[in-house]
Design a protein around this motif. Structure first.
Motif, PDB file in Angstrom:
ATOM      1  N   VAL A 162       0.852  -1.189   0.000  1.00 36.25           N
ATOM      2  CA  VAL A 162       0.000   0.000   0.000  1.00 36.25           C
ATOM      3  C   VAL A 162       0.893   1.246   0.000  1.00 36.25           C
ATOM      4  N   LYS A 165       0.758   6.146   2.619  1.00 32.02           N
ATOM      5  CA  LYS A 165       0.291   6.009   4.013  1.00 32.02           C
ATOM      6  C   LYS A 165       0.729   7.162   4.923  1.00 32.02           C
ATOM      7  N   CYS A 192      -4.085   0.815  -4.641  1.00 37.29           N
ATOM      8  CA  CYS A 192      -3.652   0.532  -3.252  1.00 37.29           C
ATOM      9  C   CYS A 192      -3.185   1.761  -2.492  1.00 37.29           C
ATOM     10  N   LYS A 238      -6.504  -7.853  -0.971  1.00 38.11           N
ATOM     11  CA  LYS A 238      -7.624  -7.485  -0.094  1.00 38.11           C
ATOM     12  C   LYS A 238      -8.758  -6.773  -0.846  1.00 38.11           C
ATOM     13  N   PHE A 273      -8.080   0.271   2.401  1.00 37.89           N
ATOM     14  CA  PHE A 273      -6.949   0.390   3.330  1.00 37.89           C
ATOM     15  C   PHE A 273      -7.100   1.673   4.136  1.00 37.89           C
TER      16      PHE A 273
END
Ligand SMILES: Nc1nc(=O)c2c([nH]1)NC[C@@H]1CN(c3ccc(C(=O)N[C@@H](CCC(=O)O)C(=O)O)cc3)CN21
Ligand SMILES: CC(C)C(=O)C(=O)O
Ligand SMILES: [Mg+2]
Length: 274
Positions: A162, A165, A192, A238, A273
């Motif tokens: 990912v 962030k 992502c 995911k 996420f």
């Protein structure tokens, strides 16, 4: 099989103007990957507006362990097959690894994809791509810039991780998005990234955004077809949901995907996420 046009949900060609209008009117844009004529035709029947001839074909069709071995000839071959099966969807084709590392080379290779039947080309990268995006745009080639998790950089990232962030990484993604739009990018694709960042970026840019693992706020959604049919070869990310369930056939699975993207039940919080 579906040669009768009346069965198709897309009654006229989807263009960049259609997609811009959809962003303005907050109607979600649907996209799935396809690599051949037959699945493209079924997607037309189900009303999938945009089809991505993704370099993910290296993994799901060729059985490679990354997208790096895919060539521009491979991309042209599959784009031509998709084009022959397509009636009204908008076709985006990925430029393969290292086929756009220099602007002039990018123009030559983008021209090949457009001649094979693409309506737009997609390139992975940030601000460094601005000169290339500008050149393609000036020559009349629509461009989608793919940001966030860019799979052609998997070895540099050290895995499929990912992106965006930290606050710094999120700020950088916003700046890169604005640079690419200024250079002429017509669509931005985010892979992502945190759901909240997907929202911030979609609101900050004037062009349609498409997300995969970027939450439900992006203007559109994309999935690899094999993943959403539950026939992924390896680890399932995911953000994937299997739509080929409850006794559905393939057409009904695509229709369920279109419905869930349109009514925003897909992606759910569990596919995103933080
Ligand atoms: N079948 C298939 N589906 C894809 O979506 C896809 C491909 N192939 N090939 C090219 C790239 C590779 N992609 C991938 C592959 C794995 C993850 C993945 O496993 N992500 C982790 C996130 C890990 C973290 O938290 O940092 C996940 O759990 O989803 C994501 C994107 C997306 N693309
Ligand atoms: C995962 C999507 C966005 C892609 O680039 C591909 O299928 O190659
Ligand atoms: Mg790709």
């Amino acid at each position: 099989m579906y040669s009768d046009n009346s069965q198709r949900k897309l009654t006229k060609p989807v263009t960049l103007s259609t997609l811009r209008k959809m962003k303005a009117e907050k109607e979600k844009i649907t996209c799935l990957t396809s690599y051949d004529a037959s699945f493209t035709n079924v997607m037309n029947v189900a009303g999938v507006e945009t089809i991505l001839v993704g370099d993910s074909l290296g993994m799901v069709v060729q059985g490679q362990d990354s997208t790096l071995p895919v060539t521009i000839e491979d991309m042209c071959y599959h784009t031509a097959a998709v084009k022959r099966g397509n009636t009204n969807a908008f076709i985006l084709s990925d430029m393969s690894f290292m086929s756009y590392s220099k602007p002039e080379q990018a123009l030559d290779n983008a021209a090949k994809l457009m001649q094979a039947g693409a309506n737009m080309v997609k390139l992975e990268g940030g601000s460094w791509l601005a000169d290339t995006v500008k050149l393609l745009s000036q020559r009349g080639i629509p461009v989608c810039a793919h940001l966030g998790l860019t799979p052609q950089s998997v070895h540099k990232f050290g895995g499929y991780k990912v992106q965006g962030k930290s606050q710094d990484a999120a700020d950088l993604l916003l700046q890169e998005s604005l640079d690419l739009v200024a250079a002429g990018a017509d669509i931005l694709l985010y892979e992502c990234i945190p759901t909240g960042l997907g929202k911030t970026l979609t609101e900050a840019v004037p062009v349609p955004t498409i997300g995969i693992g970027a939450g439900h706020h992006t203007d559109g959604q994309v999935l690899v077809m094999h993943d959403m049919l539950g026939i992924n070869l390896g680890h399932t990310p995911k953000f994937v949901k299997n739509f080929l369930i409850d006794g559905r056939n393939v057409t009904q699975a695509f229709e369920a995907y279109v419905k869930e993207v349109k009514d925003m039940t897909f992606p759910g919080p569990e596919h995103g996420f933080k």
